[in-house]
Design a protein around this motif. Structure first.
Motif, short mmCIF file in Angstrom:
data_model
loop_
_atom_site.label_atom_id
_atom_site.label_comp_id
_atom_site.label_asym_id
_atom_site.label_seq_id
_atom_site.Cartn_x
_atom_site.Cartn_y
_atom_site.Cartn_z
N HIS A 143 23.85 -60.20 47.42
CA HIS A 143 23.07 -60.68 48.56
C HIS A 143 23.91 -61.55 49.50
O HIS A 143 23.76 -61.48 50.72
N LYS A 144 24.80 -62.35 48.90
CA LYS A 144 25.69 -63.18 49.74
C LYS A 144 26.60 -62.28 50.58
O LYS A 144 26.87 -62.57 51.75
N ILE A 145 27.06 -61.18 49.97
CA ILE A 145 27.90 -60.22 50.70
C ILE A 145 27.11 -59.64 51.87
O ILE A 145 27.59 -59.55 53.00
N ARG A 146 25.86 -59.30 51.59
CA ARG A 146 25.00 -58.75 52.65
C ARG A 146 24.84 -59.74 53.80
O ARG A 146 24.93 -59.37 54.97
N GLU A 147 24.61 -61.01 53.44
CA GLU A 147 24.42 -62.03 54.48
C GLU A 147 25.66 -62.16 55.36
O GLU A 147 25.56 -62.22 56.58
N ILE A 148 26.83 -62.18 54.72
CA ILE A 148 28.08 -62.31 55.48
C ILE A 148 28.26 -61.11 56.41
O ILE A 148 28.54 -61.25 57.59
N ILE A 149 28.05 -59.91 55.86
CA ILE A 149 28.29 -58.70 56.65
C ILE A 149 27.30 -58.58 57.80
O ILE A 149 27.67 -58.30 58.95
N GLU A 150 26.03 -58.87 57.53
CA GLU A 150 25.03 -58.75 58.61
C GLU A 150 25.27 -59.79 59.69
O GLU A 150 25.12 -59.50 60.88
N GLU A 151 25.68 -60.99 59.28
CA GLU A 151 25.98 -62.04 60.24
C GLU A 151 27.14 -61.64 61.15
O GLU A 151 27.05 -61.74 62.37
N GLU A 152 28.22 -61.16 60.53
CA GLU A 152 29.40 -60.76 61.31
C GLU A 152 29.09 -59.55 62.17
O GLU A 152 29.54 -59.47 63.31
N GLU A 153 28.33 -58.62 61.60
CA GLU A 153 27.98 -57.41 62.36
C GLU A 153 27.19 -57.78 63.60
O GLU A 153 27.38 -57.19 64.67
N GLU A 154 26.31 -58.77 63.46
CA GLU A 154 25.51 -59.19 64.61
C GLU A 154 26.43 -59.70 65.71
O GLU A 154 26.28 -59.36 66.88
N ILE A 155 27.43 -60.50 65.32
CA ILE A 155 28.40 -61.02 66.29
C ILE A 155 29.18 -59.86 66.91
O ILE A 155 29.38 -59.81 68.12
N ASN A 156 29.59 -58.90 66.07
CA ASN A 156 30.31 -57.74 66.58
C ASN A 156 29.51 -57.02 67.66
O ASN A 156 30.03 -56.70 68.73
N TYR A 157 28.24 -56.78 67.34
CA TYR A 157 27.38 -56.07 68.29
C TYR A 157 27.25 -56.85 69.59
O TYR A 157 27.39 -56.30 70.68
N MET A 158 27.01 -58.17 69.47
CA MET A 158 26.81 -59.00 70.67
C MET A 158 28.05 -58.98 71.53
O MET A 158 27.98 -58.79 72.73
N LYS A 159 29.20 -59.20 70.90
CA LYS A 159 30.46 -59.29 71.65
C LYS A 159 30.77 -57.99 72.33
O LYS A 159 31.18 -57.96 73.48
N ARG A 160 30.60 -56.90 71.58
CA ARG A 160 31.01 -55.61 72.13
C ARG A 160 30.05 -55.12 73.19
O ARG A 160 30.44 -54.46 74.13
N MET A 161 28.77 -55.41 72.99
CA MET A 161 27.78 -54.86 73.92
C MET A 161 27.66 -55.69 75.19
O MET A 161 27.22 -55.18 76.20
N GLY A 162 28.04 -56.94 75.12
CA GLY A 162 27.97 -57.78 76.30
C GLY A 162 26.57 -58.29 76.56
O GLY A 162 25.62 -57.94 75.85
N ARG A 163 26.45 -59.14 77.60
CA ARG A 163 25.21 -59.86 77.86
C ARG A 163 24.03 -58.94 78.15
O ARG A 163 22.90 -59.19 77.76
N ARG A 164 24.33 -57.82 78.82
CA ARG A 164 23.26 -56.91 79.23
C ARG A 164 22.47 -56.38 78.04
O ARG A 164 21.28 -56.10 78.13
N TRP A 165 23.15 -56.26 76.90
CA TRP A 165 22.52 -55.69 75.72
C TRP A 165 21.80 -56.73 74.87
O TRP A 165 20.97 -56.38 74.04
N VAL A 166 22.16 -57.98 75.07
CA VAL A 166 21.61 -59.03 74.20
C VAL A 166 20.09 -59.04 74.22
O VAL A 166 19.45 -59.23 73.18
N THR A 167 19.51 -58.82 75.39
CA THR A 167 18.05 -58.82 75.50
C THR A 167 17.42 -57.70 74.69
O THR A 167 16.28 -57.80 74.25
N ASP A 168 18.18 -56.64 74.47
CA ASP A 168 17.67 -55.48 73.72
C ASP A 168 17.94 -55.57 72.22
O ASP A 168 17.62 -54.65 71.47
N LEU A 169 18.51 -56.69 71.80
CA LEU A 169 19.02 -56.76 70.43
C LEU A 169 17.97 -56.52 69.35
O LEU A 169 18.27 -55.98 68.30
#
Ligand SMILES: Cc1cc2nc3c(=O)[nH]c(=O)nc-3n(C[C@H](O)[C@H](O)[C@H](O)COP(=O)(O)O)c2cc1C
Ligand SMILES: *[C@@H]1O[C@H](CO)[C@@H](O)[C@H](O)[C@H]1NC(C)=O
Length: 285
Positions: A143-169
């Motif tokens: 579960h700790k592994i899941r938390e780390i991966i989901e947290e980082e993945e969220e940052i990956n998505y935000m960074k890569r998609m840019g501000r325009r996508w954040v509202t659609d997250l």
């Protein structure tokens, strides 16, 4: 003339500052090199200085020279049997799919040990065997592994998609929710050792460590398929350092691949993909 002097001094000052700044910028750019694309994992880069490593590696050729040579035992099959065996092996591997829904049902540990033993038979640069397979069964650690991966993945998505996508997250949330990290009875995290240690504590070069570990991963995937288990090959972007610390692995190890392993979930679905035909992947000269 004299009233021009302060203007001249000011112009010269501005010039000096400008030259200094642009030189600094050029230096900065040189230091950073070409910008890294977002899918390249910084942590996977081998920062071992090859010159230094070469100097430190005096242990290696010695070992190579002193290894005893023994006869090689070969099993030769009749051609017909070769054809059958190769066809059957292809038929087995053809059934392999990346399965992202994995059942909670436990798997026999003997099977996990055997597939990792199989992976450990992979060839490696100068027989350095630069791999560590971390098998995680503990639900709390999973579960700790899941938390780390989901947290980082969220940052990956935000960074890569840019501000325009954040509202659609919220809509996209399912993209980084990885339930299989909790449900799969076993997670296998494959670390590459970017260097090893000689007996005297100095660095030992691990030649072609990433290619070597990737080959071992390929064998592991085939062994899992052969045993009747499923997985999905994942490369958790930017999670390497945190997962390494969580699993108490040394700094010379970098996370390459994470495999959740188990039986497929009930009514698991996979994309209807087709694979390239032989004439698209094979060229005979
Ligand atoms: C290096 C590598 C990284 C991958 N990373 C992911 C991943 O992070 N998440 C995921 O769901 N699938 C991942 N995959 C699985 C691929 O999407 C999958 O292999 C491909 O779509 C072909 O499908 P198949 O494995 O069923 O043949 C990865 C595969 C490879 C080889
Ligand atoms: C998958 O797609 C192929 C080609 O588009 C099609 O022939 C096949 O019936 C599909 N498979 C399923 C299970 O729907």
């Amino acid at each position: 003339m004299s009233f021009l002097t302060p203007v001249l001094v000011a112009v010269v000052c501005i010039l000096i500052v400008w030259i200094y700044k642009s030189a600094d910028r050029r230096l900065q750019r040189k230091k950073e090199g070409t910008p890294t694309p977002p899918w390249v994992d910084e942590d996977l880069k081998d920062t071992t200085d090859p010159q230094q490593a070469e100097e430190d590696a005096d242990e290696w050729p010695e070992v190579e020279e002193s290894v005893e040579l023994i006869p090689y035992y070969h099993t030769r099959y009749p051609e017909e049997e070769m054809a059958t065996r190769s066809r059957e092996f292809y038929e087995l591997l053809r059934q392999r799919r990346s399965v992202r829904s994995i059942s909670e049902e436990q798997v026999p540990m003997e099977v996990i040990e055997n597939v990792i033993k199989a992976a450990g038979t992979a060839p490696s640069g100068a027989h350095t065997e630069p791999w560590t397979f971390v098998v995680v069964k503990d639900p709390v650690v999973k579960h700790k592994i899941r938390e780390i991966i989901e947290e980082e993945e969220e940052i990956n998505y935000m960074k890569r998609m840019g501000r325009r996508w954040v509202t659609d997250l919220k809509k996209l949330r399912t993209n980084w929710i990885k339930e299989y990290l909790d449900t799969a009875p076993v997670l296998i995290l494959i670390f590459k050792q970017v260097h090893g240690f000689a007996e005297n504590g100095r660095r030992k070069v691990h030649y072609y460590n990433e290619i070597s570990v990737s080959i071992a991963c390929g064998i592991l995937l085939s062994a899992l398929q052969n045993a009747g288990l499923v997985t999905v090959t994942t490369t958790p972007l930017n999670c390497g350092p945190r997962l390494r610390v969580l699993l108490d692995r040394p700094t010379n190890e970098k996370l390459l691949v994470l495999l959740p392993v188990g039986y497929p979930g009930k009514e698991a679905l996979v994309p209807n993909l087709s694979r390239k035909a032989l004439d698209q992947i094979m060229v005979t000269v």
